[in-house]
Design a protein around this motif. Structure first.
Motif, PDB file in Angstrom:
ATOM      1  N   TYR A   1      -8.419   0.284 -15.395  1.00  0.00           N
ATOM      2  CA  TYR A   1      -6.876   0.510 -15.098  1.00  0.00           C
ATOM      3  C   TYR A   1      -6.278   0.111 -16.330  1.00  0.00           C
ATOM      4  O   TYR A   1      -5.592   0.788 -17.244  1.00  0.00           O
ATOM      5  CB  TYR A   1      -6.196   0.178 -14.024  1.00  0.00           C
ATOM      6  CG  TYR A   1      -4.824   0.339 -14.106  1.00  0.00           C
ATOM      7  CD1 TYR A   1      -3.952   1.367 -13.971  1.00  0.00           C
ATOM      8  CD2 TYR A   1      -3.794  -0.827 -14.458  1.00  0.00           C
ATOM      9  CE1 TYR A   1      -2.795   1.663 -13.996  1.00  0.00           C
ATOM     10  CE2 TYR A   1      -2.476  -0.743 -14.548  1.00  0.00           C
ATOM     11  CZ  TYR A   1      -1.980   0.459 -14.311  1.00  0.00           C
ATOM     12  OH  TYR A   1      -0.456   0.577 -14.302  1.00  0.00           O
TER      13      TYR A   1
ATOM     14  N   ARG B   1       8.019  -6.935 -14.841  1.00  0.00           N
ATOM     15  CA  ARG B   1       9.260  -6.892 -13.944  1.00  0.00           C
ATOM     16  C   ARG B   1       9.525  -5.735 -13.087  1.00  0.00           C
ATOM     17  O   ARG B   1       9.719  -6.115 -11.942  1.00  0.00           O
ATOM     18  CB  ARG B   1      10.465  -6.943 -15.296  1.00  0.00           C
ATOM     19  CG  ARG B   1      11.388  -7.986 -14.851  1.00  0.00           C
ATOM     20  CD  ARG B   1      12.817  -7.837 -15.943  1.00  0.00           C
ATOM     21  NE  ARG B   1      13.864  -7.653 -15.163  1.00  0.00           N
ATOM     22  CZ  ARG B   1      15.022  -7.245 -15.536  1.00  0.00           C
ATOM     23  NH1 ARG B   1      14.891  -6.830 -16.934  1.00  0.00           N
ATOM     24  NH2 ARG B   1      16.026  -7.402 -14.839  1.00  0.00           N
TER      25      ARG B   1
ATOM     26  N   PHE C   1       3.867   9.652  -1.823  1.00  0.00           N
ATOM     27  CA  PHE C   1       4.970   8.571  -1.386  1.00  0.00           C
ATOM     28  C   PHE C   1       6.138   9.016  -2.159  1.00  0.00           C
ATOM     29  O   PHE C   1       5.935   9.562  -3.297  1.00  0.00           O
ATOM     30  CB  PHE C   1       4.369   7.213  -1.445  1.00  0.00           C
ATOM     31  CG  PHE C   1       4.275   6.710  -2.864  1.00  0.00           C
ATOM     32  CD1 PHE C   1       3.350   6.894  -3.673  1.00  0.00           C
ATOM     33  CD2 PHE C   1       5.483   6.191  -3.557  1.00  0.00           C
ATOM     34  CE1 PHE C   1       3.421   6.213  -5.090  1.00  0.00           C
ATOM     35  CE2 PHE C   1       5.567   5.722  -4.910  1.00  0.00           C
ATOM     36  CZ  PHE C   1       4.227   5.999  -5.600  1.00  0.00           C
TER      37      PHE C   1
ATOM     38  N   TYR D   1      17.571  -0.650  -6.688  1.00  0.00           N
ATOM     39  CA  TYR D   1      17.426  -0.626  -8.178  1.00  0.00           C
ATOM     40  C   TYR D   1      18.637   0.094  -8.954  1.00  0.00           C
ATOM     41  O   TYR D   1      18.936  -0.533 -10.086  1.00  0.00           O
ATOM     42  CB  TYR D   1      15.950   0.048  -8.588  1.00  0.00           C
ATOM     43  CG  TYR D   1      14.777  -0.586  -8.021  1.00  0.00           C
ATOM     44  CD1 TYR D   1      14.528  -1.720  -8.806  1.00  0.00           C
ATOM     45  CD2 TYR D   1      14.206  -0.124  -6.862  1.00  0.00           C
ATOM     46  CE1 TYR D   1      13.385  -2.532  -8.491  1.00  0.00           C
ATOM     47  CE2 TYR D   1      12.920  -1.141  -6.401  1.00  0.00           C
ATOM     48  CZ  TYR D   1      12.842  -2.127  -7.061  1.00  0.00           C
ATOM     49  OH  TYR D   1      11.639  -2.692  -6.757  1.00  0.00           O
TER      50      TYR D   1
HETATM   51  O1  1CP Z   1       2.431  -1.373 -15.988  1.00  0.00           O
HETATM   52  C1  1CP Z   1       2.213  -1.632 -14.843  1.00  0.00           C
HETATM   53  O2  1CP Z   1       1.049  -1.614 -14.391  1.00  0.00           O
HETATM   54  C2  1CP Z   1       3.329  -1.874 -13.904  1.00  0.00           C
HETATM   55  C3  1CP Z   1       3.177  -2.395 -12.449  1.00  0.00           C
HETATM   56  C4  1CP Z   1       3.402  -1.109 -11.461  1.00  0.00           C
HETATM   57  C5  1CP Z   1       2.466  -0.141 -11.118  1.00  0.00           C
HETATM   58  C6  1CP Z   1       0.868  -0.373 -10.911  1.00  0.00           C
HETATM   59  C7  1CP Z   1       4.621  -0.866 -11.225  1.00  0.00           C
HETATM   60  C8  1CP Z   1       6.169  -1.311 -11.670  1.00  0.00           C
HETATM   61  N1  1CP Z   1       4.501   0.400 -10.390  1.00  0.00           N
HETATM   62  C9  1CP Z   1       3.204   0.805 -10.145  1.00  0.00           C
HETATM   63  C10 1CP Z   1       2.360   1.775  -9.278  1.00  0.00           C
HETATM   64  C11 1CP Z   1       3.136   2.097  -8.104  1.00  0.00           C
HETATM   65  N2  1CP Z   1       4.315   1.870  -7.585  1.00  0.00           N
HETATM   66  C12 1CP Z   1       2.295   2.466  -7.066  1.00  0.00           C
HETATM   67  C13 1CP Z   1       1.003   2.993  -7.210  1.00  0.00           C
HETATM   68  C14 1CP Z   1      -0.117   3.402  -6.353  1.00  0.00           C
HETATM   69  C15 1CP Z   1      -0.909   2.327  -5.649  1.00  0.00           C
HETATM   70  O3  1CP Z   1      -0.199   1.776  -4.606  1.00  0.00           O
HETATM   71  O4  1CP Z   1      -1.970   2.244  -5.920  1.00  0.00           O
HETATM   72  C16 1CP Z   1       3.211   2.508  -5.845  1.00  0.00           C
HETATM   73  C17 1CP Z   1       2.775   2.946  -4.676  1.00  0.00           C
HETATM   74  C18 1CP Z   1       4.390   2.059  -6.316  1.00  0.00           C
HETATM   75  C19 1CP Z   1       5.580   2.053  -5.481  1.00  0.00           C
HETATM   76  C20 1CP Z   1       6.786   1.062  -5.749  1.00  0.00           C
HETATM   77  N3  1CP Z   1       7.253   0.882  -7.003  1.00  0.00           N
HETATM   78  C21 1CP Z   1       7.540   0.317  -4.820  1.00  0.00           C
HETATM   79  C22 1CP Z   1       7.070   0.539  -3.324  1.00  0.00           C
HETATM   80  C23 1CP Z   1       5.740  -0.339  -2.992  1.00  0.00           C
HETATM   81  C24 1CP Z   1       5.923  -1.746  -3.047  1.00  0.00           C
HETATM   82  O5  1CP Z   1       5.028  -2.440  -3.685  1.00  0.00           O
HETATM   83  O6  1CP Z   1       6.730  -2.307  -2.355  1.00  0.00           O
HETATM   84  C25 1CP Z   1       8.165  -0.414  -5.196  1.00  0.00           C
HETATM   85  C26 1CP Z   1       9.231  -1.431  -4.733  1.00  0.00           C
HETATM   86  C27 1CP Z   1       8.179  -0.233  -6.693  1.00  0.00           C
HETATM   87  C28 1CP Z   1       9.150  -0.693  -7.879  1.00  0.00           C
HETATM   88  C29 1CP Z   1       8.241  -1.548  -8.957  1.00  0.00           C
HETATM   89  N4  1CP Z   1       7.598  -0.633  -9.791  1.00  0.00           N
HETATM   90  C30 1CP Z   1       6.739  -1.596 -10.667  1.00  0.00           C
HETATM   91  C31 1CP Z   1       7.025  -2.937 -10.272  1.00  0.00           C
HETATM   92  C32 1CP Z   1       6.661  -4.273 -10.503  1.00  0.00           C
HETATM   93  C33 1CP Z   1       7.908  -2.814  -8.783  1.00  0.00           C
HETATM   94  C34 1CP Z   1       8.253  -3.902  -8.175  1.00  0.00           C
HETATM   95  C35 1CP Z   1       9.647  -4.665  -8.827  1.00  0.00           C
HETATM   96  C36 1CP Z   1      10.391  -5.628  -7.666  1.00  0.00           C
HETATM   97  O7  1CP Z   1       9.916  -6.768  -7.554  1.00  0.00           O
HETATM   98  O8  1CP Z   1      11.478  -5.397  -7.388  1.00  0.00           O
END
Ligand code: 1CP
Length: 353
Positions: free
Chosen positions: A38, A96, A143, A153
């Motif tokens: 990845y 973040r 999803f 957010y």
């Molecule tokens: O550059 C990166 O790799 C950033 C990290 C990252 C990734 C890999 C983020 C930023 N989003 C994702 C992909 C993602 N987001 C998936 C991928 C599919 C999988 O599960 O393999 C999914 C399902 C999400 C959904 C998501 N985004 C949620 C709900 C799921 C959960 O973890 O509770 C939430 C809350 C987010 C917001 C988000 N996006 C990214 C981050 C680091 C965050 C959380 C920030 C925070 O703590 O508020």
């Protein structure tokens, strides 16, 4: 399109209350930083850009399926992708999370918030590529973020520890809050429609941060909108999973939103979770709930915890409080988790160890 009919997919069997031929497992955040492959393909490409590149999003979605032998792929996307597609200024800041160009605080901000009014072709194309690679034992889970988590957010302007501006809006200006929910629901539904029309086999509604709310606030300010989203796809025939973190006190209320499957975080034993869900809305399928930190604790600890969780699920099913179990973590894979520990956990869950 004609949806795939998967008569032999363990995850869909479990989600429908049938007995699967092995315990189905997938992990939230199974795609991402834990995998060297990845990190390699994402090099130089921003997170949100990658979500709009069909070949790349398909490749990243497939990476954990190939490596870990999980029973489902989860679409590589993010809960803010429909906002971005609608034209909202948002970026994902490494380390973040989603950060908005400007926070949404007033009625005028809400009235000016763009609504997604078209299907997202890049995501639909990515889904078609993924479906061409999955076997008929592997489900594709799509999803969307639920309105509370997404609103947090927007209102806070980015990730938040306490969600205080969001809660303040609910209580100080309830009409403004409800207007925001009304504005967000069509965008969420349109993005879900994109995924359903492209052929996803199951969906998960992520209300990750709902656990910060009291049950009364959840019922008044959130539940009606989550009901609406899940109802919108009632007749589609794909299983609906509903999940939030720290939602022990909300499991009953959240189950009333109408999903077939309830995700449970690691804090609540599955048999106790099932009692709460059964009492509120009848027995459902459970999903969960290994503590993501256990993937750092070594094989013996994982083996013990997996056995405990399976026994709790079996007890819930024996008691008539649940109709099935899909194995998962209690929240997402932590970024520094060794990929080998994930593969090993999947084998243990499948009973191959
Ligand atoms: O550059 C990166 O790799 C950033 C990290 C990252 C990734 C890999 C983020 C930023 N989003 C994702 C992909 C993602 N987001 C998936 C991928 C599919 C999988 O599960 O393999 C999914 C399902 C999400 C959904 C998501 N985004 C949620 C709900 C799921 C959960 O973890 O509770 C939430 C809350 C987010 C917001 C988000 N996006 C990214 C981050 C680091 C965050 C959380 C920030 C925070 O703590 O508020």
């Amino acid at each position: 399109m004609t949806r795939r009919t998967l008569s032999d997919a363990p995850l869909l069997d479990a989600a429908a209350g049938r007995t699967p031929d092995r315990t189905p497992v997938w992990f939230m955040r199974q795609a991402g930083r834990s995998l060297p492959e990845y990190r390699k393909v994402r090099e130089g490409i921003s997170m949100l850009d990658s979500c709009f590149m069909p070949e790349l999003l398909a490749e990243i979605t497939m990476q954990p399926v190939r490596r870990h032998d999980v029973d489902a792929a989860i679409l590589f996307s993010d809960i803010v992708v429909p906002l971005k597609a609608a034209g909202v200024g948002v970026e994902i800041v490494p380390g973040r999370g989603p950060v908005m160009d400007r926070a949404i605080r007033t009625r005028a901000d809400i009235d000016a918030l763009p609504i997604l009014d078209h299907e997202v072709d890049e995501v639909a194309e990515g889904i078609r590529l993924i479906l061409g690679e999955l076997t008929d034992r592997q489900a594709l889970i799509g999803f969307v973020g639920a309105p509370f988590t997404l609103a947090s957010y927007l209102v806070e302007g980015g990730p938040s520890k306490n969600h205080q501006t969001t809660k303040a809006m609910m209580h100080a200006e309830p009409e403004t809050w409800h207007a925001l929910m009304e504005r967000l629901v069509p965008t969420i539904i349109t993005f879900l429609r994109t995924q359903i029309d492209a052929g996803i086999d199951a969906m998960q509604l992520f209300d990750s941060w709902a656990g910060f709310l009291t049950e009364a606030d959840y019922r008044e300010f959130v539940l009606p909108y989550s009901i609406r989203i899940l109802q919108e796809i009632n007749g589609v025939g794909i299983p609906r999973i509903h999940f939030g973190v720290g939602t022990g006190e909300l499991l009953g209320a959240m189950s009333e939103a109408g999903s077939e499957v309830m995700g449970v975080d690691w804090r609540v034993p599955l048999d106790r979770a099932a009692e709460r869900i059964h009492a509120a809305s009848g027995p459902k399928v459970l999903q969960g709930n290994l503590d993501p930190a256990m993937l750092f604790a070594g094989r013996d600890a994982v083996t013990r915890e997996v056995a405990r969780i399976k026994a709790e699920a079996a007890r819930a099913i024996d008691n008539g409080d649940a109709t099935g179990h899909i194995f998962n973590l209690g929240h997402g894979v932590l970024p520094d988790t060794p990929a080998e520990a994930i593969t090993e956990a999947v084998a243990i869950i499948h009973g191959e160890d």
